[in-house]
Design a protein around this motif. Structure first.
Motif: not given
Length: 366
Positions: A247, A255, A258-259, A271, A278
């Protein structure tokens, strides 16, 4: 020819006058958010249907089923709705009242599926806003159209919400879930604040991993020391330790995306492997480990992953089984065998795809 002799058997008086049974009526209410205005509507729906059922002498109360602050696109996430359907199947309900099709379901497939199942049981659903009784012959076409409109409205709302979330990401606004985040808590400024005791554990996990410890060894150390996990329990999982090591939050970054949710009906989290951009926010909050330490751990994780090989086996065992070669008794070298599946008709057999020797004096392919 003689006439046919017909004898009439009169009906019994007590059977002719059947007692009319009261209909067992239930009502279903739902609001999709926890807003104060919506909660007022939720309470108003409950009160309205309670009074309406009790005032009708031909009806008896079978229950008020209400889901509060829950989406209508999936029946699985509505416990009261499912409880009502179970009672219908148990023959405890004769009629269901609801405000509108969008309150009943915003998923056209779910809506029609449940209505058809209830119709087979002889149970009607009355949508008051649209003035539809599902037992009437022309009701399904109207429900299909109106259900599709309700689903389209839900999809439009979902698209607007997603746009707002992604716009916030572009502006560097992070929404962090602290429930499963170890060593951080929400600070007064709304950003992550370090929990000192747990931060020390995170540093030890990073140091031990860089010193050569495996994830399982780190797990055993944490449990032997009685160190509680994020839920306060002494049992750790490999995935939890890997999450701490991977992480970016522990070096002060966040970040985002991510999904993502593929659609508002299934709500399945997918995902993000490049389908959407991102957003990396650097130095978002105080770091627990230095950035170079975090980068070193990511490099070590990649190295260990690359070093993983297919199943290892002794030289003599595999060569004797696959190649028919009897090696010398002093051979202790090891090599890797990668196997795959080859389908021939309805049979599947394992075949050797590649053999790679490591420091072995025997020639390849012997």
């Amino acid at each position: 020819m003689t006439g046919t002799n017909v004898i009439v058997i009169p009906a019994k008086a007590q059977m002719a006058q059947q007692v009319k049974r009261q209909l067992r009526v239930a009502a279903y209410c739902r609001v999709s958010t926890d807003d104060e205005e919506q909660l007022t509507s939720y309470e108003a729906q409950q009160t309205f249907y309670t009074d309406k059922i009790m005032e009708n002498p031909d009806w008896t109360m079978a229950g008020i089923f209400a889901d509060e602050g829950i989406t209508g696109t999936s029946a699985r996430k509505r416990p009261e709705f499912l409880r009502m359907i179970r009672q219908c199947r148990q023959k405890k309900i004769d009629l269901i009242l609801t405000k509108s099709i969008s309150r009943f379901a915003r998923n056209t497939v779910d809506c029609l599926g449940y209505i058809r199942a209830l119709r087979e049981l002889g149970i009607a659903v009355i949508f008051e806003k649209e003035n539809i009784n599902t037992l009437e012959t022309d009701s399904e076409m109207l429900i299909t159209l109106l259900g599709a409109f309700a689903q389209a409205e839900s999809e439009s709302i979902s698209a607007n919400v997603r746009w707002g979330i992604r716009q916030a990401m572009r502006e560097g606004k992070a929404n962090i879930n602290y429930k499963y985040l170890y060593a951080y808590e929400k600070g007064e400024d709304g950003r992550p604040r370090i929990i000192p005791d747990q931060a020390g554990v995170v540093k030890d996990i990073y140091d031990r991993f860089l010193a050569g410890a495996s994830l399982r060894q780190i797990k055993e150390w944490l449990e032997s020391e009685g160190i509680p996990n994020v839920a306060g329990k002494n049992e750790w999982t490999i995935s939890a330790i890997r999450s701490i090591l991977t992480s970016e939050k522990y070096c002060g970054d966040v970040l985002l995306q991510k999904t993502f949710i593929s659609d508002c009906i299934s709500k399945k989290a997918v995902k993000n492997t490049g389908q959407l951009p991102k957003y990396l926010i650097q130095d978002h909050h105080p770091a627990i480990v230095e950035r170079r330490t975090f980068d070193a751990v990511q490099a070590e994780l990649a190295r260990r992953k690359a070093a993983k090989s297919p199943t290892k086996a002794a030289c003599g065992t595999i060569l004797n089984r696959l190649q028919g070669v009897q090696p010398t008794s002093h051979c202790e070298h090891r090599f890797y065998v990668k196997t795959g599946q080859s389908r021939r008709g309805f049979q599947s057999e394992k075949i050797s795809l590649a053999i790679r020797f490591v420091d072995c004096s025997l020639p390849f392919g012997v």
